[in-house]
Write a protein that holds these residues in place. Structure first.
Motif, PDB file in Angstrom:
ATOM      1  N   MET A   1     -82.390 -11.213 -25.784  1.00 30.51           N
ATOM      2  CA  MET A   1     -81.476 -10.481 -24.901  1.00 30.51           C
ATOM      3  C   MET A   1     -80.942  -9.195 -25.529  1.00 30.51           C
ATOM      4  N   CYS A   2     -81.158  -9.007 -26.804  1.00 28.37           N
ATOM      5  CA  CYS A   2     -80.614  -7.820 -27.481  1.00 28.37           C
ATOM      6  C   CYS A   2     -81.253  -6.554 -26.949  1.00 28.37           C
ATOM      7  N   MET A   3     -80.417  -5.548 -26.630  1.00 27.34           N
ATOM      8  CA  MET A   3     -80.959  -4.292 -26.098  1.00 27.34           C
ATOM      9  C   MET A   3     -80.914  -3.168 -27.130  1.00 27.34           C
ATOM     10  N   GLN A   4     -80.655  -3.545 -28.386  1.00 20.16           N
ATOM     11  CA  GLN A   4     -80.755  -2.569 -29.475  1.00 20.16           C
ATOM     12  C   GLN A   4     -79.773  -1.402 -29.371  1.00 20.16           C
ATOM     13  N   CYS A   5     -78.588  -1.681 -28.864  1.00 21.90           N
ATOM     14  CA  CYS A   5     -77.618  -0.584 -28.738  1.00 21.90           C
ATOM     15  C   CYS A   5     -76.953  -0.241 -30.064  1.00 21.90           C
ATOM     16  N   GLY A   6     -76.927  -1.208 -30.985  1.00 22.54           N
ATOM     17  CA  GLY A   6     -76.385  -0.919 -32.309  1.00 22.54           C
ATOM     18  C   GLY A   6     -74.889  -1.133 -32.459  1.00 22.54           C
ATOM     19  N   VAL A   7     -74.237  -1.602 -31.399  1.00 24.10           N
ATOM     20  CA  VAL A   7     -72.793  -1.809 -31.473  1.00 24.10           C
ATOM     21  C   VAL A   7     -72.430  -2.824 -32.562  1.00 24.10           C
ATOM     22  N   CYS A   8     -73.219  -3.896 -32.666  1.00 20.52           N
ATOM     23  CA  CYS A   8     -72.908  -4.928 -33.663  1.00 20.52           C
ATOM     24  C   CYS A   8     -72.961  -4.342 -35.076  1.00 20.52           C
ATOM     25  N   SER A   9     -74.025  -3.628 -35.364  1.00 21.28           N
ATOM     26  CA  SER A   9     -74.166  -3.075 -36.711  1.00 21.28           C
ATOM     27  C   SER A   9     -73.051  -2.081 -37.005  1.00 21.28           C
TER      28      SER A   9
ATOM     29  N   ARG B   1     -67.740  -7.565 -29.057  1.00 16.91           N
ATOM     30  CA  ARG B   1     -68.113  -6.216 -28.611  1.00 16.91           C
ATOM     31  C   ARG B   1     -69.501  -6.119 -27.991  1.00 16.91           C
ATOM     32  N   CYS B   2     -70.382  -7.036 -28.301  1.00 21.24           N
ATOM     33  CA  CYS B   2     -71.763  -6.924 -27.834  1.00 21.24           C
ATOM     34  C   CYS B   2     -71.807  -6.876 -26.307  1.00 21.24           C
ATOM     35  N   PRO B   3     -72.365  -5.800 -25.751  1.00 23.64           N
ATOM     36  CA  PRO B   3     -72.388  -5.681 -24.287  1.00 23.64           C
ATOM     37  C   PRO B   3     -73.222  -6.780 -23.620  1.00 23.64           C
ATOM     38  N   ARG B   4     -74.148  -7.349 -24.364  1.00 27.06           N
ATOM     39  CA  ARG B   4     -74.972  -8.415 -23.807  1.00 27.06           C
ATOM     40  C   ARG B   4     -74.439  -9.798 -24.138  1.00 27.06           C
ATOM     41  N   GLU B   5     -73.302  -9.824 -24.814  1.00 30.96           N
ATOM     42  CA  GLU B   5     -72.636 -11.085 -25.186  1.00 30.96           C
ATOM     43  C   GLU B   5     -73.516 -12.033 -25.994  1.00 30.96           C
ATOM     44  N   LEU B   6     -74.232 -11.484 -26.938  1.00 28.16           N
ATOM     45  CA  LEU B   6     -75.002 -12.355 -27.840  1.00 28.16           C
ATOM     46  C   LEU B   6     -74.051 -13.028 -28.836  1.00 28.16           C
ATOM     47  N   PRO B   7     -74.273 -14.313 -29.099  1.00 32.41           N
ATOM     48  CA  PRO B   7     -73.427 -14.994 -30.104  1.00 32.41           C
ATOM     49  C   PRO B   7     -73.925 -14.654 -31.516  1.00 32.41           C
ATOM     50  N   ILE B   8     -73.750 -13.403 -31.893  1.00 33.23           N
ATOM     51  CA  ILE B   8     -74.377 -12.874 -33.110  1.00 33.23           C
ATOM     52  C   ILE B   8     -73.985 -13.652 -34.365  1.00 33.23           C
ATOM     53  N   THR B   9     -72.691 -13.906 -34.511  1.00 32.77           N
ATOM     54  CA  THR B   9     -72.218 -14.633 -35.696  1.00 32.77           C
ATOM     55  C   THR B   9     -72.965 -15.964 -35.848  1.00 32.77           C
TER      56      THR B   9
ATOM     57  N   PRO C   1     -77.266  -6.703 -38.177  1.00 27.86           N
ATOM     58  CA  PRO C   1     -77.711  -7.574 -37.081  1.00 27.86           C
ATOM     59  C   PRO C   1     -78.716  -6.927 -36.120  1.00 27.86           C
ATOM     60  N   GLN C   2     -78.447  -5.752 -35.659  1.00 25.66           N
ATOM     61  CA  GLN C   2     -79.362  -5.111 -34.710  1.00 25.66           C
ATOM     62  C   GLN C   2     -80.779  -5.033 -35.292  1.00 25.66           C
ATOM     63  N   GLU C   3     -80.835  -4.674 -36.565  1.00 24.71           N
ATOM     64  CA  GLU C   3     -82.128  -4.540 -37.214  1.00 24.71           C
ATOM     65  C   GLU C   3     -82.806  -5.910 -37.359  1.00 24.71           C
ATOM     66  N   ILE C   4     -81.999  -6.918 -37.687  1.00 20.54           N
ATOM     67  CA  ILE C   4     -82.542  -8.277 -37.809  1.00 20.54           C
ATOM     68  C   ILE C   4     -83.193  -8.695 -36.486  1.00 20.54           C
ATOM     69  N   PHE C   5     -82.508  -8.412 -35.389  1.00 26.00           N
ATOM     70  CA  PHE C   5     -83.044  -8.823 -34.087  1.00 26.00           C
ATOM     71  C   PHE C   5     -84.345  -8.082 -33.780  1.00 26.00           C
ATOM     72  N   MET C   6     -84.375  -6.810 -34.135  1.00 22.71           N
ATOM     73  CA  MET C   6     -85.596  -6.028 -33.944  1.00 22.71           C
ATOM     74  C   MET C   6     -86.726  -6.600 -34.800  1.00 22.71           C
TER      75      MET C   6
HETATM   76  S1  SF4 Z   1     -74.422  -5.267 -29.904  1.00 19.72           S
HETATM   77 FE1  SF4 Z   1     -75.624  -6.858 -28.884  1.00 19.72          FE
HETATM   78  S2  SF4 Z   1     -77.126  -5.794 -27.642  1.00 19.72           S
HETATM   79 FE2  SF4 Z   1     -76.270  -4.295 -29.070  1.00 19.72          FE
HETATM   80  S3  SF4 Z   1     -77.703  -4.314 -30.801  1.00 19.72           S
HETATM   81 FE3  SF4 Z   1     -76.104  -5.775 -31.283  1.00 19.72          FE
HETATM   82  S4  SF4 Z   1     -76.862  -7.733 -30.507  1.00 19.72           S
HETATM   83 FE4  SF4 Z   1     -78.098  -6.139 -29.588  1.00 19.72          FE
END
Ligand code: SF4
Ligand code: SF4
Lengths: 299, 207
Positions: free
Chosen positions: B32-40, B86-94, B53-58
């Motif tokens: 679901m990650c859209m690579q916006c970079g907000v998490c990083s 903050r993640c706009p896609r609400e990924l449970p990143i932690t 995190p963003q890079e890990i998902f990529m």
């Molecule tokens: S904030 Fe969410 S959608 Fe954006 S890069 Fe990080 S995980 Fe992906």
């Protein structure tokens, strides 16, 4: 009978001789003056905080919280679970939410619990003491019991991470929560609404494993308090309190600063404002003395 | 290479993403990650991660299995939950970070000497012994994890902090001899063992 009763989860760091035993002592005093009764969950165990993940993966970790929930259900069936530690609250609440959303997970946890002859229904609200103060007591009532106003004391409200995210306090913003400031104001103190580091991470458990990186963050938290003219920092979180208070010597040595900033709990502020002495407010548990609070308590 | 790791490499030859979805806590969210970079950008440890995190998902989607699982990146997570809110896609990143860390550990891929991984294990073992954390022993095990000589050095370096804590009654020598614990330790240990068995069986079935 006390006006409010809760099933209390104090957590490891609040025990006698542990790093936030001063939190526990001041919470006890605060609850006494506010007519709140905390009934300790019998035989509660550690929740494994947010650092246990490297030792236990998700089910074992969540099962730890399941045991506490089950014990609370058994001992205090009609009382909400209340935690004073951010990590305890978060771990328990997160586990409870995941059990509620995932039937399978809930069943697996109960299968594990059965090994300890326990069973959980997972129906209880899991609450933070700050929620109790705001929702069940309220700022007005908090204010009405003040005997010694904190007038003239400038206090930077440091909310930290886990009391604020991901659950937070209902109605408060994640980016700029105001409840600590409102509590300080209710006690007659001077809150610093422009304190820009109020939700900055202190490094959590990485303060032990990655001290250099964490201390750099802690430095920013203290520096901003000075920049805003604070006399002290107040926080609801035991790890925030410890991390921001106890490394000031190390930080001074490393960064050539002269920090000597007291870091206290809201429960200590309330205890002093309600006329309790320094020892009941656990001010003797400070490593950096909160002089202005001690003076007020002695008056 | 651990047997489990070999088996997983075999099975998910074509898709590391599928492997993560099946075996990592909340891993099904990664796509679901859209690579916006907000998490990083929001992450307090951001500047210190080899791969935020963003890079890990990529990298997961790009199939970079070894680079992800054997990196120390996810161990940089302080669990501050900034990314989650903050993640706009609400990924449970932690949770995904914790999940990746745990999975890497189960496969035996954690980089040797990774400080947070070591601390985390020490913490877990400490807690499991009596059902509650013994802070004094936790501190000592951390100081002495690299041997006795280094331990004494660490303890000396932190002497003042220790004394301060003792004086404020926030550290107790009594903890060294027993200390706090729960009554039903054996029940708790059996319960955890069972939970571990349930998880191990699932991992085995995914092999
Ligand atoms: S904030 Fe969410 S959608 Fe954006 S890069 Fe990080 S995980 Fe992906
Ligand atoms: S929870 Fe972890 S990954 Fe997310 S912002 Fe905090 S440290 Fe970074």
């Amino acid at each position: 009978m006390a006006k409010h009763e809760y099933s209390y989860y104090p957590g490891c760091s609040s025990q006698n001789g542990a790093s936030s035993s001063n939190l526990k002592r001041s919470i006890d005093t605060m609850c006494e003056v506010l007519d709140v009764k905390l009934n300790e969950i019998p035989d509660w165990n550690c929740c494994s905080a947010s650092i246990g993940y490297g030792g236990g993966s998700v089910l074992p970790r969540m099962t730890l919280s399941a045991r506490n929930i089950a014990l609370s259900e058994q001992a205090h069936p009609d009382q909400d679970i209340v935690a004073t530690c951010a990590a305890c609250w978060l771990a328990t609440k997160e586990a409870s939410e995941r059990f509620a959303h995932d039937e399978n997970f809930f069943k697996e946890a109960n299968t594990a619990l059965a090994e300890a002859n326990l069973k959980m229904t997972n129906k209880k609200p899991i609450r933070h003491m700050a929620e109790v103060l705001i929702e069940d007591i309220g700022y007005e009532q908090l204010q009405s019991g003040v005997k010694k106003s904190l007038e003239g004391i400038k206090i930077a409200g440091y909310v930290g991470c886990q009391t604020n995210r991901p659950f937070g306090i209902d109605g408060e913003s994640f980016e700029n929560p105001m409840y600590l400031d409102k509590m300080v104001d209710a006690l007659g103190g001077e809150s610093i609404k422009t304190y820009e580091k109020k939700v900055q991470c202190c490094g959590g458990a990485l303060a032990f494993s990655e001290p250099d990186k964490s201390q750099e963050m802690i430095k920013g938290i203290i520096e901003a308090a000075y920049d805003n003219g604070a006399d002290m920092i107040v926080t609801p979180c035991p790890l925030c309190q410890a991390n921001v208070e106890i490394y000031q010597d190390d930080i001074n040595a490393k960064f050539n600063t002269k920090f000597n900033m007291p870091v206290v709990y809201y429960s200590q502020l309330i205890s002093v404002a309600y006329g309790k002495n320094a020892s009941d407010a656990a001010l003797d548990g400070q490593i950096i003395k909160a002089k202005k609070l001690e003076d007020l308590a002695a008056k | 290479m651990s047997d489990m790791n070999t088996a997983m490499v075999e099975k998910y030859r074509n898709s590391f993403l599928k492997e993560v979805e099946a075996n990592v806590e909340e891993g099904e969210w990664v796509k679901m990650c859209m690579q916006c970079g907000v998490c990083s950008g929001s992450c307090p440890l951001g500047p210190h991660w080899a791969h935020p995190p963003q890079e890990i998902f990529m990298m997961i989607r790009a199939g970079k299995r070894e680079e992800v699982l054997a990196s120390d990146s996810m161990w940089m997570c302080t669990s501050c939950y900034n990314c989650i809110v903050r993640c706009p896609r609400e990924l449970p990143i932690t949770h995904i970070m914790h999940g990746l860390a745990t999975y890497a550990k189960k496969l035996g891929l954690v980089p040797k000497g990774q400080a947070t991984a070591e601390f985390s294990q020490i913490f877990w073992n400490n807690m499991m012994k009596k059902g509650r954390v013994n802070e004094l022993k936790l501190g000592l095990s951390l100081y002495f994890k690299d041997g006795f000589g280094q331990g004494i050095k660490n303890a000396m370096a932190n002497q003042k902090l220790g004394m301060n804590m003792m004086k404020a009654k926030r550290m107790s020598a009594a903890e060294f001899f027993g200390g706090h614990g729960i009554k039903d330790v054996s029940g708790l240990q059996k319960m955890i063992k069972k939970a571990e068995e349930i998880e191990a069986a699932k991992l085995e079935a995914n092999k």
